[in-house]
Design a protein around this motif. Structure first.
Motif, PDB file in Angstrom:
ATOM      1  N   ASP A 189       0.806  -1.214   0.000  1.00 41.17           N
ATOM      2  CA  ASP A 189       0.000   0.000   0.000  1.00 41.17           C
ATOM      3  C   ASP A 189       0.844   1.270   0.000  1.00 41.17           C
ATOM      4  O   ASP A 189       0.398   2.345   0.387  1.00 41.17           O
ATOM      5  N   GLY A 190       2.110   1.148  -0.430  1.00 43.79           N
ATOM      6  CA  GLY A 190       2.923   2.322  -0.703  1.00 43.79           C
ATOM      7  C   GLY A 190       3.627   2.958   0.470  1.00 43.79           C
ATOM      8  O   GLY A 190       3.988   4.135   0.409  1.00 43.79           O
ATOM      9  N   MET A 191       3.848   2.208   1.528  1.00 42.25           N
ATOM     10  CA  MET A 191       4.576   2.751   2.677  1.00 42.25           C
ATOM     11  C   MET A 191       6.009   2.228   2.692  1.00 42.25           C
ATOM     12  O   MET A 191       6.273   1.084   2.307  1.00 42.25           O
ATOM     13  N   ILE A 192       6.917   3.044   3.180  1.00 41.69           N
ATOM     14  CA  ILE A 192       8.277   2.584   3.449  1.00 41.69           C
ATOM     15  C   ILE A 192       8.275   1.865   4.794  1.00 41.69           C
ATOM     16  O   ILE A 192       7.748   2.376   5.778  1.00 41.69           O
ATOM     17  N   ILE A 206       6.585   4.682   7.064  1.00 38.97           N
ATOM     18  CA  ILE A 206       6.486   6.052   6.571  1.00 38.97           C
ATOM     19  C   ILE A 206       5.490   6.096   5.420  1.00 38.97           C
ATOM     20  O   ILE A 206       5.633   5.362   4.440  1.00 38.97           O
ATOM     21  N   LYS A 207       4.486   6.940   5.562  1.00 36.16           N
ATOM     22  CA  LYS A 207       3.475   7.120   4.522  1.00 36.16           C
ATOM     23  C   LYS A 207       3.522   8.562   4.037  1.00 36.16           C
ATOM     24  O   LYS A 207       3.545   9.499   4.844  1.00 36.16           O
ATOM     25  N   VAL A 208       3.546   8.741   2.718  1.00 36.32           N
ATOM     26  CA  VAL A 208       3.551  10.078   2.121  1.00 36.32           C
ATOM     27  C   VAL A 208       2.231  10.277   1.391  1.00 36.32           C
ATOM     28  O   VAL A 208       1.850   9.450   0.548  1.00 36.32           O
ATOM     29  N   ILE A 209       1.536  11.358   1.712  1.00 37.37           N
ATOM     30  CA  ILE A 209       0.267  11.687   1.048  1.00 37.37           C
ATOM     31  C   ILE A 209       0.454  13.012   0.342  1.00 37.37           C
ATOM     32  O   ILE A 209       0.668  14.048   0.981  1.00 37.37           O
ATOM     33  N   ASN A 210       0.399  12.995  -0.979  1.00 37.19           N
ATOM     34  CA  ASN A 210       0.634  14.216  -1.752  1.00 37.19           C
ATOM     35  C   ASN A 210      -0.679  14.826  -2.208  1.00 37.19           C
ATOM     36  O   ASN A 210      -1.662  14.133  -2.488  1.00 37.19           O
ATOM     37  N   ASP A 211      -0.697  16.153  -2.240  1.00 37.78           N
ATOM     38  CA  ASP A 211      -1.828  16.924  -2.742  1.00 37.78           C
ATOM     39  C   ASP A 211      -1.502  17.343  -4.164  1.00 37.78           C
ATOM     40  O   ASP A 211      -0.753  18.285  -4.405  1.00 37.78           O
ATOM     41  N   GLY A 233      -0.046  16.346  -8.174  1.00 36.73           N
ATOM     42  CA  GLY A 233       1.219  15.798  -8.635  1.00 36.73           C
ATOM     43  C   GLY A 233       1.226  14.281  -8.661  1.00 36.73           C
ATOM     44  O   GLY A 233       0.178  13.622  -8.635  1.00 36.73           O
ATOM     45  N   THR A 234       2.412  13.737  -8.668  1.00 38.25           N
ATOM     46  CA  THR A 234       2.569  12.279  -8.750  1.00 38.25           C
ATOM     47  C   THR A 234       3.510  11.782  -7.655  1.00 38.25           C
ATOM     48  O   THR A 234       4.338  12.520  -7.139  1.00 38.25           O
ATOM     49  N   GLN A 235       3.347  10.496  -7.341  1.00 38.98           N
ATOM     50  CA  GLN A 235       4.201   9.845  -6.352  1.00 38.98           C
ATOM     51  C   GLN A 235       4.707   8.538  -6.927  1.00 38.98           C
ATOM     52  O   GLN A 235       3.935   7.722  -7.437  1.00 38.98           O
ATOM     53  N   THR A 236       6.004   8.346  -6.847  1.00 33.96           N
ATOM     54  CA  THR A 236       6.603   7.113  -7.341  1.00 33.96           C
ATOM     55  C   THR A 236       7.505   6.506  -6.271  1.00 33.96           C
ATOM     56  O   THR A 236       8.067   7.218  -5.440  1.00 33.96           O
ATOM     57  N   ALA A 237       7.605   5.190  -6.312  1.00 41.31           N
ATOM     58  CA  ALA A 237       8.448   4.474  -5.356  1.00 41.31           C
ATOM     59  C   ALA A 237       9.578   3.784  -6.089  1.00 41.31           C
ATOM     60  O   ALA A 237       9.410   3.275  -7.200  1.00 41.31           O
ATOM     61  N   SER A 238      10.754   3.784  -5.475  1.00 44.36           N
ATOM     62  CA  SER A 238      11.913   3.132  -6.078  1.00 44.36           C
ATOM     63  C   SER A 238      12.888   2.744  -4.973  1.00 44.36           C
ATOM     64  O   SER A 238      12.629   2.950  -3.793  1.00 44.36           O
ATOM     65  N   SER A 239      14.004   2.175  -5.371  1.00 44.65           N
ATOM     66  CA  SER A 239      15.070   1.816  -4.426  1.00 44.65           C
ATOM     67  C   SER A 239      16.380   2.297  -5.022  1.00 44.65           C
ATOM     68  O   SER A 239      17.057   1.566  -5.736  1.00 44.65           O
ATOM     69  N   ARG A 240      16.708   3.537  -4.721  1.00 41.72           N
ATOM     70  CA  ARG A 240      17.867   4.132  -5.374  1.00 41.72           C
ATOM     71  C   ARG A 240      18.970   4.550  -4.423  1.00 41.72           C
ATOM     72  O   ARG A 240      20.106   4.723  -4.838  1.00 41.72           O
ATOM     73  N   ARG A 241      18.643   4.742  -3.176  1.00 41.50           N
ATOM     74  CA  ARG A 241      19.659   5.238  -2.245  1.00 41.50           C
ATOM     75  C   ARG A 241      20.356   4.075  -1.550  1.00 41.50           C
ATOM     76  O   ARG A 241      19.711   3.135  -1.102  1.00 41.50           O
ATOM     77  N   ASN A 242      21.653   4.170  -1.445  1.00 43.96           N
ATOM     78  CA  ASN A 242      22.391   3.166  -0.692  1.00 43.96           C
ATOM     79  C   ASN A 242      22.039   3.264   0.786  1.00 43.96           C
ATOM     80  O   ASN A 242      21.867   4.351   1.323  1.00 43.96           O
ATOM     81  N   ILE A 243      21.949   2.134   1.448  1.00 44.70           N
ATOM     82  CA  ILE A 243      21.724   2.121   2.881  1.00 44.70           C
ATOM     83  C   ILE A 243      22.979   2.616   3.585  1.00 44.70           C
ATOM     84  O   ILE A 243      24.091   2.219   3.257  1.00 44.70           O
ATOM     85  N   ALA A 290      20.338  -1.325  -1.280  1.00 39.53           N
ATOM     86  CA  ALA A 290      19.623  -0.083  -1.536  1.00 39.53           C
ATOM     87  C   ALA A 290      18.385  -0.017  -0.672  1.00 39.53           C
ATOM     88  O   ALA A 290      17.784  -1.037  -0.345  1.00 39.53           O
ATOM     89  N   ALA A 291      18.030   1.186  -0.294  1.00 37.08           N
ATOM     90  CA  ALA A 291      16.851   1.408   0.539  1.00 37.08           C
ATOM     91  C   ALA A 291      15.727   1.976  -0.315  1.00 37.08           C
ATOM     92  O   ALA A 291      15.963   2.599  -1.345  1.00 37.08           O
ATOM     93  N   PRO A 292      14.488   1.794   0.113  1.00 37.13           N
ATOM     94  CA  PRO A 292      13.363   2.333  -0.656  1.00 37.13           C
ATOM     95  C   PRO A 292      13.315   3.846  -0.604  1.00 37.13           C
ATOM     96  O   PRO A 292      13.772   4.476   0.349  1.00 37.13           O
ATOM     97  N   GLU A 293      12.733   4.418  -1.636  1.00 34.72           N
ATOM     98  CA  GLU A 293      12.633   5.871  -1.739  1.00 34.72           C
ATOM     99  C   GLU A 293      11.284   6.234  -2.346  1.00 34.72           C
ATOM    100  O   GLU A 293      10.815   5.580  -3.279  1.00 34.72           O
ATOM    101  N   ILE A 294      10.648   7.255  -1.802  1.00 36.67           N
ATOM    102  CA  ILE A 294       9.404   7.776  -2.362  1.00 36.67           C
ATOM    103  C   ILE A 294       9.676   9.171  -2.903  1.00 36.67           C
ATOM    104  O   ILE A 294      10.233  10.015  -2.205  1.00 36.67           O
ATOM    105  N   THR A 295       9.302   9.407  -4.149  1.00 39.37           N
ATOM    106  CA  THR A 295       9.515  10.687  -4.797  1.00 39.37           C
ATOM    107  C   THR A 295       8.168  11.319  -5.134  1.00 39.37           C
ATOM    108  O   THR A 295       7.304  10.671  -5.729  1.00 39.37           O
ATOM    109  N   VAL A 296       7.979  12.563  -4.736  1.00 34.06           N
ATOM    110  CA  VAL A 296       6.768  13.315  -5.046  1.00 34.06           C
ATOM    111  C   VAL A 296       7.145  14.438  -6.005  1.00 34.06           C
ATOM    112  O   VAL A 296       8.075  15.202  -5.740  1.00 34.06           O
ATOM    113  N   SER A 297       6.418  14.539  -7.105  1.00 33.21           N
ATOM    114  CA  SER A 297       6.712  15.553  -8.126  1.00 33.21           C
ATOM    115  C   SER A 297       5.473  16.388  -8.432  1.00 33.21           C
ATOM    116  O   SER A 297       4.354  15.853  -8.478  1.00 33.21           O
TER     117      SER A 297
END
Length: 355
Positions: free
Chosen positions: A4-7, A31-36, A38-48, A59-66
């Motif tokens: 359901d989109g949580m880290i 961690i839950k991100v709720i954006n007003d 725009g868009t929200q995407t999930a990925s694993s790009r950052r090194n732990i 790599a750790a999960p990452e949520i990006t809001v644009s």
């Protein structure tokens, strides 16, 4: 990232042992991100990163809001801690339950803030204080007022603010069901900073000072975490009284922590102070004096009785005055100024402990 989109993040102790005791605490964070918009995407790009070091190729999960108008970040954390003698809880389930319960209420930021403010004001607004006015001071900022107070203390408004600031700190750091406020409060400025004095409870004066005003400032329930700690150390302190002093009851020296240690620690000028139980019991009695609650008094009476039993066994008669006195003991982090000696480093040291 959960379905359901949580880290979901798990944390483990940096060391397997501390002071020869296994570190078995676990912690989970959601961690839950709720954006007003725009868009929200999930990925694993950052090194732990562990203790400032990148941990291999993981790599750790990452949520990006644009392109959003705003984004609300909701964080829930929990450990497997139940009490000083029980770490059997399910940290992951507990943290998930917290955030799920909040999300199910579908509250937005403004509603959440309003609820928080209402809860806070129920305690803070119980007390008002008016000591007078000095208009010439009240137009200045607090830093300047404090500086001027040293040479001219005619600033009753500053004293009012100081009193209410203390109440604010106690409300924010000591609520029923939590741990007591320690020497630093409940915050440290940097998550990776090793906290001063281990964020323990310096019990030869500091933790008591945190709660001196709890009853007189009409924050009796904020006193509860400290009262619960007194009950805990009365349990752990029974072993210390028995093994260190051959005494009944319970004892606590100048320091304790989350695990309710009660033995003498650190060094002679501070550590040999087996009278904290009496100071703690004054808080138990103070709470009764303000509440008149005899059910509460019956609950804490065994703790006060155990303190008295310790002194019945521990006190000795002073041959000069005939008074019953504690020995060994000292004045907390103080010395009488009567004698001194030179230590191995060549420095003059005042004698703090007499036998």
């Amino acid at each position: 990232i959960t379905a359901d989109g949580m880290i979901k993040a798990s944390l483990v102790p940096a060391k397997s042992q501390s002071e020869n005791v296994d570190n078995k605490l676990t912690c989970f964070t959601f961690i839950k991100v709720i954006n007003d918009g725009g868009t929200q995407t999930a990925s694993s790009r950052r090194n732990i990163i562990q203790q400032g070091i990148v941990a291999g190729n993981t790599a750790a999960p990452e949520i990006t809001v644009s392109d959003a108008t705003s984004a609300t970040v909701i964080i829930s954390s929990a450990t497997n801690f139940v009490n000083y003698n029980d770490i059997s809880d399910d940290a992951e389930a507990k943290a998930l339950a917290y955030i799920t319960r909040y999300l199910d209420k579908n509250k937005d930021y403004d509603t959440t803030l309003a609820g928080h403010t209402k809860k806070y004001k129920e305690q803070f607004d119980r007390v008002s204080i008016e000591l007078g006015e000095n208009p010439s001071r009240e137009t200045k900022d607090t830093e300047q007022r404090i500086k001027e107070f040293y040479s001219d203390p005619d600033d009753p408004g500053l004293i009012e603010n100081y009193f209410q600031f203390g109440r604010y700190l106690l409300i924010c750091s000591s609520q029923p069901g939590t741990q007591p406020a320690n020497l630093q409060g409940i915050w440290n400025p940097n998550a990776r900073q090793y906290p001063a004095w281990d964020s323990k409870y310096t019990t030869n004066i500091n933790v008591e000072m945190n709660y001196w005003a709890a009853e007189v400032a009409n924050l009796s329930e904020c006193h509860d975490p400290f009262i619960e700690m007194v009950k805990d150390v009365a349990e752990t302190g029974a072993q210390t009284a028995r093994e260190m002093y051959g005494a009944r009851g319970w004892v606590l020296h100048h320091n304790t922590d989350l695990w309710r240690t009660t033995g003498a620690v650190d060094n002679g000028p501070v550590g040999i102070w087996p009278t904290c139980n009496a100071w703690f019991c004054s808080h138990l009695w103070e709470k009764y004096l303000f509440s008149g609650d005899k059910t509460y008094l019956a609950e804490v009476y065994p703790v006060m009785k155990g303190c008295a039993e310790f002194f019945r066994d521990f006190l000795v008669e002073d041959p000069n005055s005939g008074y019953m006195v504690v020995c060994p003991s000292n004045s907390p982090e103080n010395h009488p100024g009567l004698y001194s000696y030179t230590n191995d480093a060549g420095s003059k040291v005042n004698v703090a402990l007499f036998g």
